[in-house]
Design an enzyme around this catalytic site. Structure first.
Site, PDB file in Angstrom:
ATOM      1  N   ASP A  62      -0.808   1.877   8.652  1.00 40.09           N
ATOM      2  CA  ASP A  62      -1.382   2.193   7.337  1.00 40.09           C
ATOM      3  C   ASP A  62      -2.240   3.457   7.354  1.00 40.09           C
ATOM      4  OD1 ASP A  62      -0.370  -0.369   6.310  1.00 40.09           O
ATOM      5  OD2 ASP A  62      -1.993  -1.255   7.475  1.00 40.09           O
ATOM      6  N   HIS A 104       5.730   2.815   3.466  1.00 42.78           N
ATOM      7  CA  HIS A 104       5.303   4.209   3.388  1.00 42.78           C
ATOM      8  C   HIS A 104       5.214   4.628   1.927  1.00 42.78           C
ATOM      9  CE1 HIS A 104       6.717   5.129   7.774  1.00 42.78           C
ATOM     10  NE2 HIS A 104       5.741   4.250   7.695  1.00 42.78           N
TER      11      HIS A 104
END
Length: 432
Positions: A14, A42
């Site tokens: 992340d 993503h």
């Protein structure tokens, strides 16, 4: 001269890799996924439009870029086609620009069933998986019983292999986990239907990547998750089921290691973690809440809230070492706006003995027994979001970044000051 770049996360995932990969594809002709599955998330923002990709490489939003899914990826046919449909409905040509290795192991319904049953059985000791069958699919690969993408196009082989592997998993589901079994004919029929849609995208990926590199085309290798979740080098057992480090780009795509020229390590200006596992610099106070809210720290794949804490330089250094990071890209600097005081974890201290050490321990138990040693720096009240020139950043922000560079012992190549492509400060472009 072709230059190939590997982008990896240096933390627990992340870190903002999607935005950076999308930005870098301006100078790339190909983008390659080499590990993980649709457990990755993503997020890309282009012209204010948000797109979340889980499986297809982030370069798909660039019309001149070919995208590749390498053999190191565990592939869910259903998730793949859902993503293809989502993108093509938005006007993106996917099937004409996506090439998938025929040796990708498949994620099928019984993997998801086993994943869920296993987490339920573990109760409070669960790993905190995404529940998407990633781990069981990698287990089948290592046990040499996986159904691979190429099997979908050989009906007799598929029927035989599926019967064998499903008997194994259904035995576990019924007798060990006391869970519902998975229907053989339903899985077989579904595989056969999806096979024809996927067939045009299947290719000899190692050959195509070698030819592209020989033709002086820049390639970008897009890592998923983060180095601290690596199955070998992460905080085991609270890790993912694949190798997330830069070296996996070679193994998971079929290119030689000498073809990889630069490793860009993506690093948040603070630290986050999703799910279970030790997290020395975690904050459970108002500052942690500030980071979570300002950073919108909720998983793009699961929606789970991310745990937030100060930047951990000890963990970052370990990632830099095992990945051979050439340069860092610092993301989400703007999330720190408004904090009076900042902290960087520069060492660890044993909770029991008080012993000091400056290297990340191997294994979750040892890390859980450590507490951080902090260095304090002044924060800033000015807004950094959207700034594109380093000299325009508040002096305190400049000092914080310089200190990050010093404690990480690695140069900063880029800084992201917002989610859009344009909100980027560049010192050294990875493609030169």
């Amino acid at each position: 001269m072709a230059r190939n770049v590997v982008v990896i996360g240096t933390q627990w995932g992340d870190e903002g890799k999607g935005k950076i990969v999308d930005w870098l594809t301006d100078r790339a002709t190909g983008v390659v996924r080499f590990q993980g599955g649709h457990n990755a998330g993503h997020t890309l923002v282009v012209g204010g439009e948000k797109t979340v990709l889980h499986l297809i490489p982030s370069g798909i939003l660039r019309e001149n870029v070919t995208c590749y899914i390498g053999n190191g990826v565990v592939l869910s046919p259903g998730a793949l086609l859902e993503e293809v449909d989502m993108l093509e409905q938005a006007g993106v040509d996917v099937s004409g620009r996506l090439r998938i290795s025929e040796t990708c192991p498949l994620i099928l319904p019984y993997h998801i069933a086993v994943d869920g049953a296993r987490e339920l059985a573990k109760g409070m000791e669960k790993i905190g998986t995404t529940g998407r069958g990633i781990g069981p699919a990698y287990e089948d690969k290592v046990a040499r019983r996986a159904i691979r993408l190429q099997d979908l196009f050989r009906p007799e082989r598929l029927a035989c292999k599926l019967k064998e592997v499903l008997d194994y998993h259904n035995f576990l589901l019924k007798n060990y986990y006391h869970a519902a079994t998975v229907d053989y004919h339903q899985v077989l029929d579904d595989c056969q239907i999806k096979a024809e849609r996927i067939r045009p995208m299947v290719a000899d990926v190692p050959k195509l990547l070698f030819e592209a590199s020989q033709a002086d085309n820049n390639l970008l290798f897009e890592g998923a998750q983060g180095a601290l979740l690596d199955i070998d080098h992460g905080t085991y057992p609270f890790v993912t089921s694949s190798n997330c480090i830069a070296g996996a780009a070679s193994v998971g795509s079929g290119v030689g290691p000498q073809m990889l020229n630069y490793v860009l390590g993506i690093t948040k200006a603070y630290t986050t973690r999703v799910g279970s596992g030790p997290f020395p610099t975690e904050l459970s106070d108002a500052t942690g809440e500030h980071l979570a809210q300002r950073g919108n720290e909720f998983g793009s794949t699961t929606g789970r809230p991310r745990r937030c804490g100060w930047f951990d330089a000890v963990a970052a250094r370990r990632s830099i070492q095992i990945n051979g990071v050439s340069g860092l890209c610092i993301t989400k600097l703007d999330v720190l706006d408004g904090l009076e005081t900042l902290r960087i974890g520069v060492g660890y201290k044993s909770k029991q003995s008080g012993e000091m050490y400056d290297a990340l321990p191997f294994g979750a138990d040892d890390l859980a027994a450590a507490e951080p040693v902090y260095e304090e720096l002044p924060g800033w009240q000015e807004r950094t979001a959207g700034i594109r020139n380093f000299d325009q950043l508040p002096q305190a922000a400049q000092n914080y970044l310089k200190r990050m560079e010093e404690v990480c012992q690695t140069p900063i190549s880029m800084i992201s000051t917002g989610p859009d492509r344009t909100e980027t400060i560049v010192f050294h472009h990875p493609f030169g």
